[in-house]
Design a protein around this motif. Sequence first.
Motif, PDB file in Angstrom:
ATOM      1  N   LEU A  83       1.176  -1.185   0.017  1.00  7.85           N
ATOM      2  CA  LEU A  83      -0.352   0.072  -0.131  1.00  7.85           C
ATOM      3  C   LEU A  83       0.789   1.021   0.125  1.00  7.85           C
ATOM      4  CD1 LEU A  83      -2.831   1.448   0.410  1.00  7.85           C
ATOM      5  CD2 LEU A  83      -2.515   1.145   2.632  1.00  7.85           C
ATOM      6  N   LEU A  84       1.950   1.093   1.066  1.00  2.46           N
ATOM      7  CA  LEU A  84       2.879   2.424   0.842  1.00  2.46           C
ATOM      8  C   LEU A  84       3.547   2.589  -0.584  1.00  2.46           C
ATOM      9  CD1 LEU A  84       4.301   1.975   4.290  1.00  2.46           C
ATOM     10  CD2 LEU A  84       2.905   3.681   3.547  1.00  2.46           C
ATOM     11  N   LEU A  85       3.969   1.342  -1.220  1.00  2.00           N
ATOM     12  CA  LEU A  85       4.470   1.581  -2.557  1.00  2.00           C
ATOM     13  C   LEU A  85       3.558   2.017  -3.545  1.00  2.00           C
ATOM     14  CD1 LEU A  85       6.798  -1.562  -2.629  1.00  2.00           C
ATOM     15  CD2 LEU A  85       7.351   0.807  -2.548  1.00  2.00           C
ATOM     16  N   ALA A  86       2.256   1.638  -3.451  1.00  2.00           N
ATOM     17  CA  ALA A  86       1.263   2.196  -4.411  1.00  2.00           C
ATOM     18  C   ALA A  86       1.232   3.558  -4.237  1.00  2.00           C
ATOM     19  CB  ALA A  86      -0.130   1.246  -4.090  1.00  2.00           C
ATOM     20  N   VAL A  87       0.724   4.000  -2.914  1.00  2.00           N
ATOM     21  CA  VAL A  87       0.552   5.468  -2.473  1.00  2.00           C
ATOM     22  C   VAL A  87       1.796   6.395  -3.110  1.00  2.00           C
ATOM     23  CG1 VAL A  87       0.444   7.151  -0.728  1.00  2.00           C
ATOM     24  CG2 VAL A  87      -1.050   5.081  -0.687  1.00  2.00           C
ATOM     25  N   ALA A  88       2.961   5.889  -2.727  1.00  3.60           N
ATOM     26  CA  ALA A  88       4.255   6.706  -3.278  1.00  3.60           C
ATOM     27  C   ALA A  88       4.222   6.720  -4.757  1.00  3.60           C
ATOM     28  CB  ALA A  88       5.474   6.070  -2.850  1.00  3.60           C
ATOM     29  N   GLY A  89       3.987   5.627  -5.435  1.00  6.15           N
ATOM     30  CA  GLY A  89       3.945   5.497  -7.168  1.00  6.15           C
ATOM     31  C   GLY A  89       2.676   6.495  -7.328  1.00  6.15           C
ATOM     32  N   LEU A  90       1.469   6.499  -7.048  1.00  5.71           N
ATOM     33  CA  LEU A  90       0.649   7.320  -7.356  1.00  5.71           C
ATOM     34  C   LEU A  90       0.914   8.857  -7.111  1.00  5.71           C
ATOM     35  CD1 LEU A  90      -2.299   7.261  -8.541  1.00  5.71           C
ATOM     36  CD2 LEU A  90      -2.988   7.050  -6.186  1.00  5.71           C
ATOM     37  N   PHE A  91       1.472   8.905  -5.936  1.00  4.04           N
ATOM     38  CA  PHE A  91       1.796  10.446  -5.639  1.00  4.04           C
ATOM     39  C   PHE A  91       3.096  11.029  -6.764  1.00  4.04           C
ATOM     40  CE2 PHE A  91       4.816  13.211  -3.749  1.00  4.04           C
ATOM     41  CZ  PHE A  91       4.139  14.464  -3.190  1.00  4.04           C
ATOM     42  N   GLY A  92       3.815  10.053  -7.244  1.00  4.87           N
ATOM     43  CA  GLY A  92       4.994  10.599  -8.093  1.00  4.87           C
ATOM     44  C   GLY A  92       4.268  10.602  -9.539  1.00  4.87           C
ATOM     45  N   VAL A  93       3.423   9.715  -9.854  1.00  6.33           N
ATOM     46  CA  VAL A  93       2.788  10.170 -11.049  1.00  6.33           C
ATOM     47  C   VAL A  93       1.711  11.227 -11.111  1.00  6.33           C
ATOM     48  CG1 VAL A  93       0.889   8.892 -12.653  1.00  6.33           C
ATOM     49  CG2 VAL A  93       2.800   7.459 -11.714  1.00  6.33           C
ATOM     50  N   LEU A  94       1.038  11.285 -10.239  1.00 12.37           N
ATOM     51  CA  LEU A  94       0.283  12.388 -10.194  1.00 12.37           C
ATOM     52  C   LEU A  94       1.053  13.853  -9.921  1.00 12.37           C
ATOM     53  CD1 LEU A  94      -2.966  11.606  -7.913  1.00 12.37           C
ATOM     54  CD2 LEU A  94      -2.864  11.761 -10.360  1.00 12.37           C
ATOM     55  N   SER A  95       1.923  14.003  -9.359  1.00 11.39           N
ATOM     56  CA  SER A  95       2.891  15.040  -9.261  1.00 11.39           C
ATOM     57  C   SER A  95       3.481  15.296 -10.612  1.00 11.39           C
ATOM     58  CB  SER A  95       4.103  14.685  -8.152  1.00 11.39           C
ATOM     59  OG  SER A  95       3.841  14.800  -6.949  1.00 11.39           O
ATOM     60  N   TYR A  96       3.720  14.495 -11.363  1.00  9.40           N
ATOM     61  CA  TYR A  96       4.077  14.551 -12.928  1.00  9.40           C
ATOM     62  C   TYR A  96       3.134  15.269 -13.664  1.00  9.40           C
ATOM     63  CZ  TYR A  96       5.934  13.618 -17.316  1.00  9.40           C
ATOM     64  OH  TYR A  96       6.474  13.676 -18.793  1.00  9.40           O
ATOM     65  N   LEU A  97       1.912  14.443 -13.586  1.00  6.93           N
ATOM     66  CA  LEU A  97       0.622  15.097 -14.261  1.00  6.93           C
ATOM     67  C   LEU A  97       0.466  16.597 -13.852  1.00  6.93           C
ATOM     68  CD1 LEU A  97      -1.663  11.978 -14.268  1.00  6.93           C
ATOM     69  CD2 LEU A  97      -0.204  12.924 -16.148  1.00  6.93           C
ATOM     70  N   VAL A  98       0.464  16.848 -12.600  1.00  6.95           N
ATOM     71  CA  VAL A  98       0.113  18.181 -12.148  1.00  6.95           C
ATOM     72  C   VAL A  98       1.146  19.088 -12.618  1.00  6.95           C
ATOM     73  CG1 VAL A  98      -0.148  19.702 -10.123  1.00  6.95           C
ATOM     74  CG2 VAL A  98      -1.214  17.704 -10.273  1.00  6.95           C
ATOM     75  N   ALA A  99       2.468  18.690 -12.601  1.00  7.17           N
ATOM     76  CA  ALA A  99       3.609  19.542 -13.324  1.00  7.17           C
ATOM     77  C   ALA A  99       3.318  19.813 -14.748  1.00  7.17           C
ATOM     78  CB  ALA A  99       4.867  18.754 -12.979  1.00  7.17           C
ATOM     79  N   GLN A 100       2.899  18.783 -15.558  1.00  9.61           N
ATOM     80  CA  GLN A 100       2.648  18.880 -17.029  1.00  9.61           C
ATOM     81  C   GLN A 100       1.473  19.697 -17.096  1.00  9.61           C
ATOM     82  OE1 GLN A 100       4.479  17.697 -19.496  1.00  9.61           O
ATOM     83  NE2 GLN A 100       6.119  17.192 -17.892  1.00  9.61           N
ATOM     84  N   ARG A 101       0.375  19.880 -16.388  1.00  9.92           N
ATOM     85  CA  ARG A 101      -0.633  20.471 -16.401  1.00  9.92           C
ATOM     86  C   ARG A 101      -0.521  22.005 -15.841  1.00  9.92           C
ATOM     87  NH1 ARG A 101      -5.793  16.891 -15.375  1.00  9.92           N
ATOM     88  NH2 ARG A 101      -6.788  18.615 -16.133  1.00  9.92           N
ATOM     89  N   SER A 102       0.634  22.339 -15.354  1.00  7.14           N
ATOM     90  CA  SER A 102       0.625  23.588 -14.678  1.00  7.14           C
ATOM     91  C   SER A 102       0.139  24.686 -15.352  1.00  7.14           C
ATOM     92  CB  SER A 102       2.044  24.073 -13.722  1.00  7.14           C
ATOM     93  OG  SER A 102       2.737  23.565 -14.881  1.00  7.14           O
ATOM     94  N   GLY A 103       0.526  24.648 -16.575  1.00  2.00           N
ATOM     95  CA  GLY A 103       0.374  25.817 -17.707  1.00  2.00           C
ATOM     96  C   GLY A 103      -1.442  25.976 -17.636  1.00  2.00           C
ATOM     97  N   GLU A 104      -1.941  24.696 -18.055  1.00  2.00           N
ATOM     98  CA  GLU A 104      -3.457  24.633 -17.823  1.00  2.00           C
ATOM     99  C   GLU A 104      -4.103  25.141 -16.555  1.00  2.00           C
ATOM    100  OE1 GLU A 104      -6.839  21.043 -17.729  1.00  2.00           O
ATOM    101  OE2 GLU A 104      -4.880  20.510 -18.427  1.00  2.00           O
ATOM    102  N   ILE A 105      -3.682  24.875 -15.506  1.00  2.66           N
ATOM    103  CA  ILE A 105      -3.992  25.314 -14.037  1.00  2.66           C
ATOM    104  C   ILE A 105      -4.076  26.641 -14.088  1.00  2.66           C
ATOM    105  CG2 ILE A 105      -3.592  25.243 -11.583  1.00  2.66           C
ATOM    106  CD1 ILE A 105      -2.747  22.113 -11.973  1.00  2.66           C
ATOM    107  N   GLY A 106      -2.709  27.394 -14.351  1.00  2.00           N
ATOM    108  CA  GLY A 106      -2.741  28.860 -14.526  1.00  2.00           C
ATOM    109  C   GLY A 106      -3.800  29.408 -15.381  1.00  2.00           C
ATOM    110  N   ILE A 107      -3.857  29.083 -16.521  1.00  2.00           N
ATOM    111  CA  ILE A 107      -4.793  29.456 -17.391  1.00  2.00           C
ATOM    112  C   ILE A 107      -6.231  29.452 -16.898  1.00  2.00           C
ATOM    113  CG2 ILE A 107      -6.045  29.231 -19.727  1.00  2.00           C
ATOM    114  CD1 ILE A 107      -3.223  28.489 -20.928  1.00  2.00           C
ATOM    115  N   ARG A 108      -6.706  28.306 -16.187  1.00  2.00           N
ATOM    116  CA  ARG A 108      -7.909  28.330 -15.741  1.00  2.00           C
ATOM    117  C   ARG A 108      -8.099  29.117 -14.380  1.00  2.00           C
ATOM    118  NH1 ARG A 108     -10.499  22.628 -15.949  1.00  2.00           N
ATOM    119  NH2 ARG A 108      -9.711  21.657 -17.745  1.00  2.00           N
TER     120      ARG A 108
END
Length: 197
Positions: A83-108
């Motif tokens: 469970l800890l590994l899954a949470v850490a992996g999910l956190f890493g993937v979502l952090s990457y997705l948020v970083a990729q979508r930061s421009g979209e977030i800023g525009i919104r």
Amino acid sequence: MRIRLPNKRYKPLFEGDANDGTLAVRSSHDVSELALPVQQIIQSQDRDLPVSDVLTMDQLLGKSTLDQSFDATLITALAVLSLLLAVAGLFGVLSYLVAQRSGEIGIRMALGAQRPQVLGGMLADGLQPALVRLVLGLAAGAATTQFIKSMLYETQPLDPAVFVAVAALLIASAALAGMVPAWRALRLHPMRVLRME
């Protein structure tokens, strides 16, 4: 305290694989005080008969369930680790997705989107894959419960409470893993995000 043996004739153990026997003593007294007198009575009957493993019934039951207890502890530790590994992996993937979508977030945010709306959208995007995998995992768990039926303790193979608790824990873990990167992105000022692009 007197110990008396019942007036019964006992047959010797059969020759072969059975080379030991068990004597069970029931008493209303403290059983720890009976170990030495019982050993002395057995020695008085046959001096060559060794007496070992003098245990109370609680100790005997604990010894017989030790392997199952170890297995359950090991499985629990591995489940927590995964469970800890899954949470850490999910956190890493979502952090990457948020970083990729930061421009979209800023525009919104610059166009007037409210923080709860953006946060909700980011969480929905992050929880969608987790929910799909959760449904697949619950279906696979329900299918394999019959194989691990002997390892279940005080639960039925398809115990709804266990499945609901596991699903709630996984959803909460996925939401927490997705909330942190999304909240971090929302704290940025929209103009700074747009300039970074």
